[in-house]
Motif scaffolding. Structure first.
Motif, PDB file in Angstrom:
ATOM      1  N   ASN A  92      16.118 -22.733   8.436  1.00  0.00           N
ATOM      2  CA  ASN A  92      15.813 -24.038   9.022  1.00  0.00           C
ATOM      3  C   ASN A  92      14.398 -24.074   9.590  1.00  0.00           C
ATOM      4  O   ASN A  92      13.763 -25.131   9.605  1.00  0.00           O
ATOM      5  N   LEU A  93      13.925 -22.944  10.063  1.00  0.00           N
ATOM      6  CA  LEU A  93      12.543 -22.879  10.553  1.00  0.00           C
ATOM      7  C   LEU A  93      11.570 -23.163   9.405  1.00  0.00           C
ATOM      8  O   LEU A  93      10.642 -23.960   9.547  1.00  0.00           O
ATOM      9  N   ILE A  94      11.801 -22.515   8.264  1.00  0.00           N
ATOM     10  CA  ILE A  94      10.924 -22.724   7.105  1.00  0.00           C
ATOM     11  C   ILE A  94      10.997 -24.171   6.633  1.00  0.00           C
ATOM     12  O   ILE A  94       9.969 -24.826   6.391  1.00  0.00           O
ATOM     13  N   PHE A  95      12.224 -24.690   6.513  1.00  0.00           N
ATOM     14  CA  PHE A  95      12.379 -26.064   6.060  1.00  0.00           C
ATOM     15  C   PHE A  95      11.766 -27.036   7.061  1.00  0.00           C
ATOM     16  O   PHE A  95      11.079 -27.997   6.678  1.00  0.00           O
ATOM     17  N   GLY A  96      12.006 -26.829   8.337  1.00  0.00           N
ATOM     18  CA  GLY A  96      11.511 -27.744   9.355  1.00  0.00           C
ATOM     19  C   GLY A  96      10.000 -27.816   9.380  1.00  0.00           C
ATOM     20  O   GLY A  96       9.419 -28.904   9.480  1.00  0.00           O
ATOM     21  N   VAL A  97       9.341 -26.661   9.290  1.00  0.00           N
ATOM     22  CA  VAL A  97       7.882 -26.639   9.288  1.00  0.00           C
ATOM     23  C   VAL A  97       7.341 -27.325   8.035  1.00  0.00           C
ATOM     24  O   VAL A  97       6.400 -28.126   8.100  1.00  0.00           O
ATOM     25  N   ALA A  98       7.950 -27.020   6.876  1.00  0.00           N
ATOM     26  CA  ALA A  98       7.482 -27.622   5.628  1.00  0.00           C
ATOM     27  C   ALA A  98       7.674 -29.133   5.635  1.00  0.00           C
ATOM     28  O   ALA A  98       6.778 -29.896   5.232  1.00  0.00           O
ATOM     29  N   ILE A 115      12.650 -38.634   5.572  1.00  0.00           N
ATOM     30  CA  ILE A 115      12.956 -38.751   7.002  1.00  0.00           C
ATOM     31  C   ILE A 115      14.418 -39.132   7.209  1.00  0.00           C
ATOM     32  O   ILE A 115      15.099 -38.605   8.100  1.00  0.00           O
ATOM     33  N   THR A 116      14.913 -40.038   6.379  1.00  0.00           N
ATOM     34  CA  THR A 116      16.318 -40.448   6.473  1.00  0.00           C
ATOM     35  C   THR A 116      17.249 -39.276   6.193  1.00  0.00           C
ATOM     36  O   THR A 116      18.257 -39.086   6.885  1.00  0.00           O
ATOM     37  N   LEU A 117      16.929 -38.472   5.182  1.00  0.00           N
ATOM     38  CA  LEU A 117      17.764 -37.322   4.846  1.00  0.00           C
ATOM     39  C   LEU A 117      17.758 -36.278   5.957  1.00  0.00           C
ATOM     40  O   LEU A 117      18.772 -35.622   6.209  1.00  0.00           O
ATOM     41  N   ILE A 118      16.621 -36.126   6.629  1.00  0.00           N
ATOM     42  CA  ILE A 118      16.558 -35.183   7.745  1.00  0.00           C
ATOM     43  C   ILE A 118      17.497 -35.616   8.871  1.00  0.00           C
ATOM     44  O   ILE A 118      18.132 -34.784   9.527  1.00  0.00           O
ATOM     45  N   VAL A 168      24.243 -28.760   9.391  1.00  0.00           N
ATOM     46  CA  VAL A 168      24.363 -29.449  10.677  1.00  0.00           C
ATOM     47  C   VAL A 168      23.216 -29.129  11.620  1.00  0.00           C
ATOM     48  O   VAL A 168      23.031 -29.818  12.629  1.00  0.00           O
ATOM     49  N   THR A 169      22.420 -28.104  11.314  1.00  0.00           N
ATOM     50  CA  THR A 169      21.357 -27.709  12.248  1.00  0.00           C
ATOM     51  C   THR A 169      19.949 -27.949  11.727  1.00  0.00           C
ATOM     52  O   THR A 169      18.986 -27.815  12.499  1.00  0.00           O
ATOM     53  N   PHE A 170      19.783 -28.314  10.456  1.00  0.00           N
ATOM     54  CA  PHE A 170      18.411 -28.377   9.951  1.00  0.00           C
ATOM     55  C   PHE A 170      17.565 -29.501  10.535  1.00  0.00           C
ATOM     56  O   PHE A 170      16.330 -29.431  10.451  1.00  0.00           O
ATOM     57  N   PRO A 171      18.103 -30.559  11.168  1.00  0.00           N
ATOM     58  CA  PRO A 171      17.185 -31.550  11.761  1.00  0.00           C
ATOM     59  C   PRO A 171      16.443 -31.064  12.999  1.00  0.00           C
ATOM     60  O   PRO A 171      15.412 -31.641  13.358  1.00  0.00           O
ATOM     61  N   PHE A 172      16.928 -30.028  13.681  1.00  0.00           N
ATOM     62  CA  PHE A 172      16.405 -29.716  15.006  1.00  0.00           C
ATOM     63  C   PHE A 172      14.940 -29.278  14.979  1.00  0.00           C
ATOM     64  O   PHE A 172      14.128 -29.744  15.798  1.00  0.00           O
ATOM     65  N   GLY A 218      12.257 -26.050  19.064  1.00  0.00           N
ATOM     66  CA  GLY A 218      13.175 -26.402  17.996  1.00  0.00           C
ATOM     67  C   GLY A 218      14.048 -25.236  17.575  1.00  0.00           C
ATOM     68  O   GLY A 218      15.238 -25.402  17.303  1.00  0.00           O
ATOM     69  N   VAL A 219      13.480 -24.042  17.524  1.00  0.00           N
ATOM     70  CA  VAL A 219      14.246 -22.850  17.145  1.00  0.00           C
ATOM     71  C   VAL A 219      15.319 -22.547  18.190  1.00  0.00           C
ATOM     72  O   VAL A 219      16.452 -22.185  17.848  1.00  0.00           O
ATOM     73  N   LEU A 220      14.971 -22.696  19.466  1.00  0.00           N
ATOM     74  CA  LEU A 220      15.954 -22.463  20.523  1.00  0.00           C
ATOM     75  C   LEU A 220      17.144 -23.409  20.394  1.00  0.00           C
ATOM     76  O   LEU A 220      18.310 -22.991  20.466  1.00  0.00           O
ATOM     77  N   LEU A 221      16.874 -24.682  20.186  1.00  0.00           N
ATOM     78  CA  LEU A 221      17.946 -25.661  20.051  1.00  0.00           C
ATOM     79  C   LEU A 221      18.745 -25.427  18.774  1.00  0.00           C
ATOM     80  O   LEU A 221      19.982 -25.544  18.772  1.00  0.00           O
ATOM     81  N   CYS A 222      18.058 -25.091  17.698  1.00  0.00           N
ATOM     82  CA  CYS A 222      18.729 -24.824  16.431  1.00  0.00           C
ATOM     83  C   CYS A 222      19.656 -23.622  16.553  1.00  0.00           C
ATOM     84  O   CYS A 222      20.795 -23.640  16.060  1.00  0.00           O
ATOM     85  N   ASN A 223      19.194 -22.570  17.220  1.00  0.00           N
ATOM     86  CA  ASN A 223      20.014 -21.370  17.385  1.00  0.00           C
ATOM     87  C   ASN A 223      21.249 -21.649  18.232  1.00  0.00           C
ATOM     88  O   ASN A 223      22.354 -21.191  17.910  1.00  0.00           O
TER      89      ASN A 223
END
Length: 298
Positions: A92-98, A115-118, A168-172, A218-223
């Motif tokens: 999710n970190l890689i996807f979120g940054v990209a 943006i809608t899919l995120i 469920v966590t990739f938007p964070f 974001g990583v803290l919330l995602c974790n």
């Protein structure tokens, strides 16, 4: 005081000849009542439940508390939860940054759709998302027969739990970075580009330092969400005790078996994680908030 300094004080204060005074029209009593209501709400719905969790966990003493973590099923649940988080969070970190990089720095067709899919996981029940993956990868699912023929097991196994958790966590991470990168603009990257820097070097030396603290938030919330996810994992895991039960699922089983002390003991682990996450986020905001503010154009 400069205009910039005045603007940072906040919308509720205005400078007059005798100093700063509030521009709100509500009487002082109304403001105190509003504050008291907010504090009471937090106490009832946040502080009290956390207090109950830890009180019940230690109701029979420290020995009974630690004994709950010595059970093989509890250790398996903890290990599985850590494994899932260790896989889902970096992805999710890689996807979120990209995704944030693409949305904030470039214009392209389908940007609004991305943006809608995120935001999609925020609008879909986790139980529904888990059911969708079960219908795709389960034995009677769309690809279930092909997967079984090739010896690939996704549903009721680690891969299915990881996939559901990622969903469920990739938007964070992305949602934390997109507004930050949009506010920072592209001026720094364009300056580095004119100096001959490559795309990767621009990202490593310019973009990443500007977003590192937002990325960490974001990583803290995602974790925290990955380790505490229940709905989607509950459907796709199959509730196989000692094999596919994460910490939240193990807590549910213990509670249904009326093993309340062990249930609250294991639940206190998740509650402690939430408190640590909140403390870390608050500390970072307090320690490095001025760094973010100084790098954000005004």
């Amino acid at each position: 005081m400069s205009d910039v300094s005045v603007s940072r004080v906040g919308p509720s204060l205005r400078r007059s000849g005798s100093g700063w005074r509030s521009v709100t029209t509500e009487p002082r009593a109304v403001r105190w009542i509003a504050i008291a209501c907010a504090i009471a709400f937090l106490a009832v719905f946040l502080v009290l439940p956390l207090t109950v969790v830890f009180a019940e966990a230690f109701r029979r003493g420290v020995g009974a508390y630690w004994a709950a973590f010595q059970e093989p099923d509890a250790q398996a649940a903890i290990q599985l939860t850590l494994t899932v988080a260790a896989i889902a969070v970096p992805l999710n970190l890689i996807f979120g940054v990209a995704a944030a990089w693409a949305i904030a720095k470039f214009e392209f067709r389908g940007k609004s759709l991305l943006i809608t899919l995120i935001d999609l996981p925020f609008s879909i029940s986790p139980v529904v998302s888990g059911l969708v993956y079960l219908l795709l990868f389960g034995a009677q699912g769309l690809w279930g027969t092909w997967l079984m023929e090739h010896g690939i097991k996704i549903a009721f196994a680690l891969p299915g739990i990881v996939v559901a958790t990622i969903f469920v966590t990739f938007p964070f991470v992305a949602r934390e970075l997109i507004p930050l990168m949009q506010e920072q603009g592209t001026a720094d990257e364009e300056a580095a580009l004119t100096l001959g820097a490559s795309g990767f070097r621009i990202f490593r030396t310019v973009t990443l330092p500007n977003i590192k603290w937002g990325l960490l938030y974001g990583v803290l919330l995602c974790n925290a969400r990955a380790m505490g996810e229940f709905g989607a994992v509950s459907v796709i895991s199959g509730h196989i005790r000692g094999l596919t039960n994460t910490i939240p699922l193990h807590v549910e089983i213990l509670y249904n078996e009326y093993n309340f002390v062990a249930a609250f003991a294991v639940a206190s682990l998740l509650a402690g994680l939430a408190l640590v996450t909140l403390a870390a986020k608050t500390l970072l905001e307090w320690r490095y908030g001025h760094v973010l503010a100084s790098r954000t154009p005004h």
